[in-house]
Design an enzyme around this catalytic site. Structure first.
Site, PDB file in Angstrom:
ATOM      1  N   LYS A  34       0.841  -1.206   0.000  1.00  0.00           N
ATOM      2  CA  LYS A  34       0.000   0.000   0.000  1.00  0.00           C
ATOM      3  C   LYS A  34       0.870   1.248   0.000  1.00  0.00           C
ATOM      4  O   LYS A  34       0.596   2.219  -0.709  1.00  0.00           O
ATOM      5  CB  LYS A  34      -0.938  -0.008   1.216  1.00  0.00           C
ATOM      6  CG  LYS A  34      -2.073  -1.002   1.090  1.00  0.00           C
ATOM      7  CD  LYS A  34      -2.825  -1.255   2.390  1.00  0.00           C
ATOM      8  CE  LYS A  34      -3.864  -2.369   2.178  1.00  0.00           C
ATOM      9  NZ  LYS A  34      -4.508  -2.818   3.418  1.00  0.00           N
ATOM     10  N   GLN A  40      -4.889  -1.342   9.556  1.00  0.00           N
ATOM     11  CA  GLN A  40      -4.814  -2.686   8.990  1.00  0.00           C
ATOM     12  C   GLN A  40      -5.429  -3.709   9.954  1.00  0.00           C
ATOM     13  O   GLN A  40      -5.101  -3.748  11.146  1.00  0.00           O
ATOM     14  CB  GLN A  40      -3.348  -3.038   8.699  1.00  0.00           C
ATOM     15  CG  GLN A  40      -3.136  -4.355   7.988  1.00  0.00           C
ATOM     16  CD  GLN A  40      -3.621  -4.368   6.536  1.00  0.00           C
ATOM     17  OE1 GLN A  40      -3.727  -3.327   5.894  1.00  0.00           O
ATOM     18  NE2 GLN A  40      -3.911  -5.545   6.024  1.00  0.00           N
ATOM     19  N   ASP A  88     -11.281   2.983   3.708  1.00  0.00           N
ATOM     20  CA  ASP A  88     -11.638   1.557   3.700  1.00  0.00           C
ATOM     21  C   ASP A  88     -13.149   1.364   3.561  1.00  0.00           C
ATOM     22  O   ASP A  88     -13.605   0.268   3.227  1.00  0.00           O
ATOM     23  CB  ASP A  88     -11.236   0.928   5.045  1.00  0.00           C
ATOM     24  CG  ASP A  88     -10.019   0.029   4.974  1.00  0.00           C
ATOM     25  OD1 ASP A  88      -9.731  -0.495   3.892  1.00  0.00           O
ATOM     26  OD2 ASP A  88      -9.368  -0.126   6.028  1.00  0.00           O
TER      27      ASP A  88
END
Ligand code: GUN
Length: 296
Positions: free
Chosen positions: A54, A98, A121
């Site tokens: 990422k 995460q 997200d």
């Protein structure tokens, strides 16, 4: 094999390129780069690999990628304090914590603490509600990537029968909402579904996201259907080696489907590309600059 193979890797590369070009425009207009901050707690090997990808993909797309790496012993209050700092930082357009988190931390509490307008997200309950209500917000990256592949292949999805196999908050439920918003007739199937074969068999679109290796069999698929396989399962073969397989029995399904995503190289590469897209959308919204979001 008769199905067209949907090349998610190539589609994701072209999306990353478009995002990179628009991110350069953003930096010129705003006088700063769009910013994505990823928070990694602990040393889970797979998570560390994802986070590094990422970070690299952000930088390659002209987005400032920052990673906070915290020890596995981090407390919930410490992580909440970091989220509050990132919420208040004007250079941060996207925050991604995460998952999974260590067991002393309640992931729902952390997600709920992220500013919904920085939740690239799309996991915050406010964004889930916006999606269900047809309001602008952020949509989870993997299902949005699946929708992009479907629209690229089929154009309008209106009136098509779609089944989503799996009901997770991250993929199954938002995928079903997206297909409903495209005017599909949507069924959500799961482990208690009585006749999965028949449900799949009447569907023009099959999205498999259950995490069960090769659960969906070729004989179930309606001839010509479009099959999107979100599963990534490592299985051990008889000779002791291992390989990645999806939630769909690929060889069987490829003889019947009209189009199908492979594993790997199908849905997987789309997730990071959409994350970059969501971050850039956030940056434009936060600066009050105009962007045709549907063109990204
Ligand atoms: N862990 C595995 N995939 C993801 C993702 O897309 N977002 C977050 N936050 N954690 C993940």
């Amino acid at each position: 094999m008769s199905a067209t193979i949907i090349d998610g890797k190539a589609f994701a590369a072209s999306l990353r390129e478009r995002v990179g070009a628009v991110a350069a425009d953003f930096a010129r207009a705003a006088g700063r780069q769009a910013g994505l901050t990823v928070v990694l707690v602990g040393e889970d090997a797979a998570s560390s690999v994802y986070v590094r990808s990422k970070e690299r993909a952000s930088i390659a797309a002209n987005i400032a990628g920052t990673v906070h790496r915290l020890p596995a012993t981090t407390t919930q209050d410490e992580l909440l304090a970091l989220v509050a700092t990132l919420n208040a930082d004007p250079a941060v357009d996207g925050i991604l914590v995460q998952l999974p988190l260590p067991k002393q931390i309640d992931s729902h509490a952390i997600i709920a603490a992220i500013d919904p307008d920085k939740d690239v997200d799309g996991f915050h309950p406010v964004n889930a509600g916006r999606l269900a209500s047809g309001l602008p917000g952020f949509v989870p990256c993997t299902p949005l990537g699946c929708l992009m592949l479907l629209k690229d292949r089929l154009g309008s999805l209106s009136g098509l029968e779609a089944v989503v196999v799996g009901r997770s908050n991250i993929v199954g439920k938002p995928m079903a909402q997206l297909l409903l918003a495209e005017s599909c007739t949507v069924t959500i199937a799961h482990s208690r579904t009585r006749d999965l074969a028949a449900t799949v068999g009447r569907s023009d679109i099959v999205v498999a996201a259950v995490g069960v290796p090769e659960l969906v069999r070729g004989a179930w698929i309606k001839p010509g259907a479009t099959v999107i396989d979100v599963g990534i399962n490592r299985v051990t073969l008889a000779d002791g080696t291992s390989k990645l397989v999806g939630d769909v029995a690929f060889e069987e399904a490829a003889d019947v489907a009209g189009a199908i995503t492979p594993v790997p190289g199908g849905v997987g590469p789309m997730t990071i590309a959409v994350l970059l897209r969501n971050t850039l959308v956030s940056a434009y919204r936060r600066e009050g600059l105009a962007l045709d979001e549907s063109a990204l």
